[in-house]
Design an enzyme around this catalytic site. Structure first.
Site, short mmCIF file in Angstrom:
data_model
loop_
_atom_site.label_atom_id
_atom_site.label_comp_id
_atom_site.label_asym_id
_atom_site.label_seq_id
_atom_site.Cartn_x
_atom_site.Cartn_y
_atom_site.Cartn_z
N HIS A 196 32.09 37.46 37.67
CA HIS A 196 31.95 36.62 36.48
C HIS A 196 30.96 35.48 36.69
O HIS A 196 30.49 34.87 35.72
CB HIS A 196 33.32 36.08 36.03
CG HIS A 196 33.88 34.98 36.88
ND1 HIS A 196 34.84 35.19 37.85
CD2 HIS A 196 33.63 33.65 36.92
CE1 HIS A 196 35.16 34.05 38.42
NE2 HIS A 196 34.44 33.09 37.87
N ASP B 124 36.46 41.77 40.39
CA ASP B 124 35.67 40.56 40.16
C ASP B 124 34.85 40.18 41.39
O ASP B 124 34.70 39.01 41.72
CB ASP B 124 36.57 39.38 39.76
CG ASP B 124 35.78 38.29 39.02
OD1 ASP B 124 34.58 38.52 38.73
OD2 ASP B 124 36.35 37.21 38.78
N SER C 15 34.22 29.17 41.99
CA SER C 15 34.30 30.63 41.90
C SER C 15 33.25 31.29 42.79
O SER C 15 32.07 30.95 42.73
CB SER C 15 34.09 31.09 40.45
OG SER C 15 35.21 30.77 39.67
#
Length: 470
Positions: free
Chosen positions: A123, A153, A227
């Site tokens: 993402h 992911d 992230s």
């Protein structure tokens, strides 16, 4: 002289009398008051009175500087210039335009090899038009995407550089323990090279809405921008890729989640070796046990994976696993709930052999299962499809195609009215012949977002029809 001696004796005698009086009355009263106070305030006493301070000393003796120094230089700042497709307006539809807008996203990444391979979250780099990474020494390099896996992911990037880059090594996330100290390293809010500390709060954590259901949960502070960053143990080994937070505000409130390193490592290795992720399928359908489900099913176990059904032509069916079996361990790893099983299987490939310990009618049994390649796929609107067997193709008098095994419940009546049923063979999508579910996946991935699906299908009457689906 006699007067002097008399005065000294009187003074000594007076002091002795005064001291004796203090010892007899005043000091005794003070001791009684102190003892009474101690008895009246037990709340100040430790709940577990133990003079052994070994555990406390061990916690105070932990040094994070080595792990931080090993990791901080291997964590990079990722910048993503992306094109987002917005909802079309009436004018867009009239003129055939696809509205797009440019935006800049940032995140983190971890260098995993000296020649410039970088692991991050999918993402973070999704829909990117251009990617760049900034090293800890402030150098900026262009990055290209080697491969991605939206399911876990995880994404793999590559930068070109003449010198050797600092990198971190993978640790074994299966051996990480709840309560173990960890560091989260990343770039929250564009604050580069940020290190926070915490402990592993839970493992195999389920998160609603996430494909991967086996996260490491920590209380190390993680915020937007973290992230794709590193979760490392005190030895500086990578045991997770920081991916998500649980928050009502969008910022850290005490819970953060990381993809376990064993899953991330396997995804990266698959991308480098095969170009995509190879998933080993066990072939069981069921769910986790607890007090409520155990009572309904009439079993005594409250932990494990209960097998409701076994898919045909899978490793589980060939190994003799049956409905009603309870999977307790896989390769000696305890299975308490579905996420334990899911997390373990995400580290395996087709043709891997796993040893499963199960309970059948209260008797423990061990079977070896060969994991097979996935042969099912969810086709939007239609439902579940799988690779057709030779006998299926012969029945429908066709040389190619995939078989519909389950019709989408939401559109069931509409599909049935159109003559689309379970068992039908799809021979082409968007005028491209399909032989396997991999062909279907490739066609769907390469089509434009708003392009309708054109499906060529042979129904149970042997008729070939074409359907336009959105």
């Amino acid at each position: 002289m006699k007067k002097m001696l008399t005065l000294v004796l009187v003074s000594v005698l007076g002091g002795a009398i005064t001291l004796g009086t203090y010892k007899t009355f005043l000091e005794k009263d003070e001791q009684q008051i102190a003892n009474t106070t101690t008895q009246e305030t037990p709340a100040y006493l430790p709940a577990n009175y133990n003079t052994n301070t070994t555990a406390l000393a061990a916690a105070e003796g932990i040094n994070f500087t080595t792990a931080a120094d090993k990791t901080v230089h291997a964590v990079v700042h990722v910048k993503n210039v992306a094109l987002n497709t917005a909802q079309p307006t009436l004018q867009d539809l009239f003129y055939g335009r696809v509205p797009q807008k440019r935006q800049l996203g940032t995140g983190s990444g971890v260098i995993i090899s000296p020649d410039g391979y970088i692991i991050t979250n999918n993402h973070v780099i999704e829909d990117s038009e251009a990617l760049s990474i900034t090293l800890n020494d402030n150098r900026t390099l262009k990055a290209k995407i080697v491969g991605t896996d939206p399911k876990t992911d995880i994404a793999l990037l590559k930068v070109e550089t003449e010198d050797q880059l600092p990198y971190t090594t993978f640790g074994d996330s299966d051996t990480a323990k709840i309560g173990e100290w960890v560091l989260a390293v990343g770039n929250p809010f564009n604050l580069t090279s940020t290190v926070t500390a915490g402990i592993i709060s839970a493992k195999s954590r389920d998160l609603s809405g996430r494909s991967t259901q086996s996260f490491i949960q920590t209380d190390a502070a993680v915020n937007p921008g973290n992230s794709g960053g590193a979760l490392v143990n005190t030895a500086g080994q990578l045991i997770g890729i920081n991916t998500a937070i649980s928050s009502q505000t969008g910022s850290y409130i005490g819970y953060s989640f990381a993809v376990p390193s064993n899953i991330a490592k396997k995804v990266v290795q698959d991308i480098m070796e095969f170009g995509n992720v190879q998933n080993g399928i066990l072939g069981v359908i069921g769910g986790s046990l607890n007090s409520s489900s155990a009572e309904k099913l009439g079993v005594a176990e409250t932990e494990g994976f209960y097998v409701d059904d076994v898919e045909e032509d899978t490793g589980a069916s060939e190994a003799g696993i049956k409905s009603g079996d309870i999977i307790k361990m896989v390769d000696n790893i305890k299975i308490k709930k579905f996420s334990d099983l899911r997390g373990f299987l995400d580290t395996k490939r087709p043709n891997d052999i796993v040893n499963i310990t199960l309970l059948r009618d209260g008797v423990e049994k061990e079977v070896a299962v060969t994991l097979l390649k996935n042969n099912t796929y969810i086709l939007p609107v239609i439902g579940v499809i799988k690779n057709a067997k030779p006998e299926d193709l012969k029945k429908y008098k066709t040389k190619n195609g995939v078989k519909i095994t389950k019709v989408n419940g939401t559109y069931g009546q509409y599909l049935q009215a159109e003559g689309i049923e379970e068992g039908n063979i799809i021979t082409a999508i968007n005028n491209i012949k399909v032989n396997t579910i991999e062909d279907v996946d490739t066609i769907l991935k390469n089509r434009d977002t708003y392009q309708p699906l054109s499906i060529e299908l042979i129904n149970s009457k042997g008729e070939t029809n074409r359907y336009g689906l959105r």
